[in-house]
Design a protein around this motif. Sequence first.
Motif, PDB file in Angstrom:
ATOM      1  N   ASP A  46      10.118 -35.210  26.391  1.00 33.28           N
ATOM      2  CA  ASP A  46       9.784 -35.119  27.454  1.00 33.28           C
ATOM      3  C   ASP A  46       9.380 -33.558  28.018  1.00 33.28           C
ATOM      4  O   ASP A  46       8.411 -32.833  28.611  1.00 33.28           O
ATOM      5  CB  ASP A  46      10.220 -35.941  27.910  1.00 33.28           C
ATOM      6  CG  ASP A  46      10.095 -37.712  27.728  1.00 33.28           C
ATOM      7  OD1 ASP A  46       8.517 -37.781  26.842  1.00 33.28           O
ATOM      8  OD2 ASP A  46      10.718 -38.439  28.047  1.00 33.28           O
ATOM      9  N   ALA A  47      10.860 -32.889  27.145  1.00 35.68           N
ATOM     10  CA  ALA A  47      10.986 -31.633  27.811  1.00 35.68           C
ATOM     11  C   ALA A  47      10.177 -30.635  27.258  1.00 35.68           C
ATOM     12  O   ALA A  47       9.095 -30.116  28.231  1.00 35.68           O
ATOM     13  CB  ALA A  47      12.210 -31.173  27.449  1.00 35.68           C
ATOM     14  N   ASP A  48       9.768 -30.951  26.449  1.00 37.50           N
ATOM     15  CA  ASP A  48       8.117 -30.239  25.451  1.00 37.50           C
ATOM     16  C   ASP A  48       7.546 -30.331  26.348  1.00 37.50           C
ATOM     17  O   ASP A  48       6.408 -29.165  26.247  1.00 37.50           O
ATOM     18  CB  ASP A  48       8.706 -30.284  23.852  1.00 37.50           C
ATOM     19  CG  ASP A  48       9.268 -29.942  23.359  1.00 37.50           C
ATOM     20  OD1 ASP A  48      10.054 -29.203  24.063  1.00 37.50           O
ATOM     21  OD2 ASP A  48       9.672 -29.523  22.213  1.00 37.50           O
ATOM     22  N   ALA A  49       6.293 -31.378  26.473  1.00 36.67           N
ATOM     23  CA  ALA A  49       5.627 -31.564  27.068  1.00 36.67           C
ATOM     24  C   ALA A  49       5.271 -31.054  29.049  1.00 36.67           C
ATOM     25  O   ALA A  49       4.612 -30.900  29.002  1.00 36.67           O
ATOM     26  CB  ALA A  49       5.669 -33.828  27.570  1.00 36.67           C
ATOM     27  N   ASN A  50       6.642 -31.231  29.683  1.00 38.68           N
ATOM     28  CA  ASN A  50       6.634 -30.760  30.062  1.00 38.68           C
ATOM     29  C   ASN A  50       6.240 -29.161  30.754  1.00 38.68           C
ATOM     30  O   ASN A  50       5.688 -28.421  31.525  1.00 38.68           O
ATOM     31  CB  ASN A  50       8.081 -31.048  31.168  1.00 38.68           C
ATOM     32  CG  ASN A  50       8.112 -29.946  32.826  1.00 38.68           C
ATOM     33  OD1 ASN A  50       6.828 -31.004  33.233  1.00 38.68           O
ATOM     34  ND2 ASN A  50       8.973 -29.636  32.490  1.00 38.68           N
ATOM     35  N   ALA A  51       7.221 -28.578  29.246  1.00 43.33           N
ATOM     36  CA  ALA A  51       6.480 -27.036  29.137  1.00 43.33           C
ATOM     37  C   ALA A  51       5.557 -26.490  29.274  1.00 43.33           C
ATOM     38  O   ALA A  51       4.771 -26.002  29.652  1.00 43.33           O
ATOM     39  CB  ALA A  51       7.720 -26.830  28.405  1.00 43.33           C
ATOM     40  N   LEU A  52       4.687 -26.964  27.991  1.00 51.75           N
ATOM     41  CA  LEU A  52       3.484 -26.979  27.971  1.00 51.75           C
ATOM     42  C   LEU A  52       2.463 -27.725  29.069  1.00 51.75           C
ATOM     43  O   LEU A  52       1.389 -26.599  28.649  1.00 51.75           O
ATOM     44  CB  LEU A  52       2.953 -27.986  26.838  1.00 51.75           C
ATOM     45  CG  LEU A  52       3.557 -28.054  25.519  1.00 51.75           C
ATOM     46  CD1 LEU A  52       3.375 -28.913  23.742  1.00 51.75           C
ATOM     47  CD2 LEU A  52       3.048 -26.483  24.469  1.00 51.75           C
ATOM     48  N   ALA A  53       2.804 -28.966  29.250  1.00 48.13           N
ATOM     49  CA  ALA A  53       1.543 -28.830  30.726  1.00 48.13           C
ATOM     50  C   ALA A  53       1.970 -27.886  31.656  1.00 48.13           C
ATOM     51  O   ALA A  53       1.249 -27.311  33.085  1.00 48.13           O
ATOM     52  CB  ALA A  53       2.131 -30.420  31.628  1.00 48.13           C
ATOM     53  N   ASN A  91       5.681 -43.543  24.069  1.00 53.03           N
ATOM     54  CA  ASN A  91       5.801 -43.038  22.797  1.00 53.03           C
ATOM     55  C   ASN A  91       4.835 -42.553  23.413  1.00 53.03           C
ATOM     56  O   ASN A  91       4.439 -40.900  22.687  1.00 53.03           O
ATOM     57  CB  ASN A  91       5.776 -43.267  21.433  1.00 53.03           C
ATOM     58  CG  ASN A  91       7.467 -44.076  21.392  1.00 53.03           C
ATOM     59  OD1 ASN A  91       8.093 -43.432  21.349  1.00 53.03           O
ATOM     60  ND2 ASN A  91       7.312 -44.975  20.775  1.00 53.03           N
ATOM     61  N   SER A  92       3.510 -42.627  24.190  1.00 52.98           N
ATOM     62  CA  SER A  92       2.503 -42.064  24.651  1.00 52.98           C
ATOM     63  C   SER A  92       2.077 -41.221  25.073  1.00 52.98           C
ATOM     64  O   SER A  92       1.435 -39.887  24.952  1.00 52.98           O
ATOM     65  CB  SER A  92       1.086 -43.012  24.945  1.00 52.98           C
ATOM     66  OG  SER A  92       1.197 -44.191  23.267  1.00 52.98           O
ATOM     67  N   VAL A  93       3.231 -41.293  26.291  1.00 52.38           N
ATOM     68  CA  VAL A  93       2.803 -40.030  27.359  1.00 52.38           C
ATOM     69  C   VAL A  93       3.234 -39.078  27.322  1.00 52.38           C
ATOM     70  O   VAL A  93       2.239 -38.056  28.143  1.00 52.38           O
ATOM     71  CB  VAL A  93       4.408 -40.970  28.444  1.00 52.38           C
ATOM     72  CG1 VAL A  93       4.487 -40.273  29.332  1.00 52.38           C
ATOM     73  CG2 VAL A  93       3.595 -42.012  29.201  1.00 52.38           C
ATOM     74  N   PRO A  94       4.301 -38.668  26.443  1.00 48.07           N
ATOM     75  CA  PRO A  94       3.865 -36.798  26.584  1.00 48.07           C
ATOM     76  C   PRO A  94       3.010 -35.937  26.326  1.00 48.07           C
ATOM     77  O   PRO A  94       2.016 -35.261  27.140  1.00 48.07           O
ATOM     78  CB  PRO A  94       5.167 -37.017  25.462  1.00 48.07           C
ATOM     79  CG  PRO A  94       6.191 -38.338  25.684  1.00 48.07           C
ATOM     80  CD  PRO A  94       5.187 -39.457  26.146  1.00 48.07           C
ATOM     81  N   PHE A  95       2.474 -37.049  25.301  1.00 45.94           N
ATOM     82  CA  PHE A  95       1.229 -36.433  24.280  1.00 45.94           C
ATOM     83  C   PHE A  95      -0.156 -36.379  25.247  1.00 45.94           C
ATOM     84  O   PHE A  95      -1.163 -35.156  25.661  1.00 45.94           O
ATOM     85  CB  PHE A  95       0.470 -37.645  23.088  1.00 45.94           C
ATOM     86  CG  PHE A  95      -0.870 -36.453  21.982  1.00 45.94           C
ATOM     87  CD1 PHE A  95      -0.565 -35.690  21.761  1.00 45.94           C
ATOM     88  CD2 PHE A  95      -1.657 -37.366  22.553  1.00 45.94           C
ATOM     89  CE1 PHE A  95      -1.908 -35.287  20.762  1.00 45.94           C
ATOM     90  CE2 PHE A  95      -2.901 -36.679  22.661  1.00 45.94           C
ATOM     91  CZ  PHE A  95      -2.820 -36.300  21.489  1.00 45.94           C
ATOM     92  N   THR A  96      -0.083 -37.630  25.773  1.00 45.83           N
ATOM     93  CA  THR A  96      -1.780 -37.639  26.350  1.00 45.83           C
ATOM     94  C   THR A  96      -1.399 -37.289  28.056  1.00 45.83           C
ATOM     95  O   THR A  96      -2.298 -36.184  28.170  1.00 45.83           O
ATOM     96  CB  THR A  96      -1.195 -39.655  27.241  1.00 45.83           C
ATOM     97  OG1 THR A  96      -2.082 -40.351  26.588  1.00 45.83           O
ATOM     98  CG2 THR A  96      -2.606 -40.049  29.053  1.00 45.83           C
ATOM     99  N   ARG A  97      -0.267 -36.737  28.387  1.00 45.79           N
ATOM    100  CA  ARG A  97       0.361 -35.922  29.726  1.00 45.79           C
ATOM    101  C   ARG A  97      -0.392 -34.412  29.222  1.00 45.79           C
ATOM    102  O   ARG A  97      -1.310 -33.549  29.970  1.00 45.79           O
ATOM    103  CB  ARG A  97       1.966 -35.381  30.270  1.00 45.79           C
ATOM    104  CG  ARG A  97       1.825 -35.048  31.764  1.00 45.79           C
ATOM    105  CD  ARG A  97       2.953 -34.419  31.610  1.00 45.79           C
ATOM    106  NE  ARG A  97       2.726 -33.483  32.821  1.00 45.79           N
ATOM    107  CZ  ARG A  97       4.326 -33.022  33.331  1.00 45.79           C
ATOM    108  NH1 ARG A  97       5.662 -33.431  32.520  1.00 45.79           N
ATOM    109  NH2 ARG A  97       4.552 -32.036  33.932  1.00 45.79           N
TER     110      ARG A  97
END
Length: 299
Positions: free
Chosen positions: A27-34, A96-102
């Motif tokens: 989740d933290a990785d997804a936030n940084a990438l977003a 499980n899909s939310v981080p990648f989808t975001r």
Amino acid sequence: WSQEQLADMLEEEAKWKRQLAAKQALDADANALANDAARFKIGPELQPEKGVPSSMESAVVQALLSSLAVMQRGCGRFRIDVDTTEGDETYTTLKNSVPFTRVFCKGLAVNGLSNVRIVFPDVGSSALAQRDWANEDGFNVAAFERSGPPKIEESDDAVVVIAPASSELEALRKLADRAGELGLPVMLINPSVKSPGGENLGALGLYALGLSEFLATFENAYYLRSLSWGCLLRAFPSRWAVYELGPGGEYSKLEEMASMPNGEKLEELFFQANPDQQLDGLDMMAQGFKRFLDNYSRG
């Protein structure tokens, strides 16, 4: 409690803590990438990693370029499957899909599809996403409801449906038809034969059969699935490729094929490459999967 039972409980607790930590890291990785989505702008400098992606960022780049290739072929319906759980059902398909989808949707937004509508399995999950990240990221959000299919607008640039389940089949059909009328691409991320809560609906038969037939009308744009001993990858327009994970964390390609291999074929490929490997050697393969997931989560 016996000493053995207490030891089992402590082991399960430790396992749960490791899984929670991995999910929080993702989740933290997804936030940084977003928050740094400009890195996904498609151009000469955006080069995909060859073979199995080593991080979420690499997987998103591969998925974006594959999606572009599909749309350039005139296909407006396609699916993206990213499963690094190797059967672990601690979290639902949706979670499980939310981080990648975001991150993927942020990548779409910086490449001209600025009005992305993300469709969730239910009102509760859509409200949670709006509270936590969707509003901040500027996405339009909708959900499957009993009153009818999710609403989409002519101003939308693309429709991304996250973790649709068999129970939403009829509404999903209507949604796809409406998107087609508006000329909008429809992307399914991790469609599942399970309900949003994780219950397997396959036993109902008709649901799973209907979903399978409907999904056959969608092109497989991107497919990444971890195996206990390797990985299955397809990035359109490339062929399907099966990789084995070595003891040092490196991947070697076992075979390419024109269509998705079934479980029997995957097992056959593994034992062809490892004729001396016994079925009771699963501990070694599980360690290989852990290395894959650790690399993917950390980026």
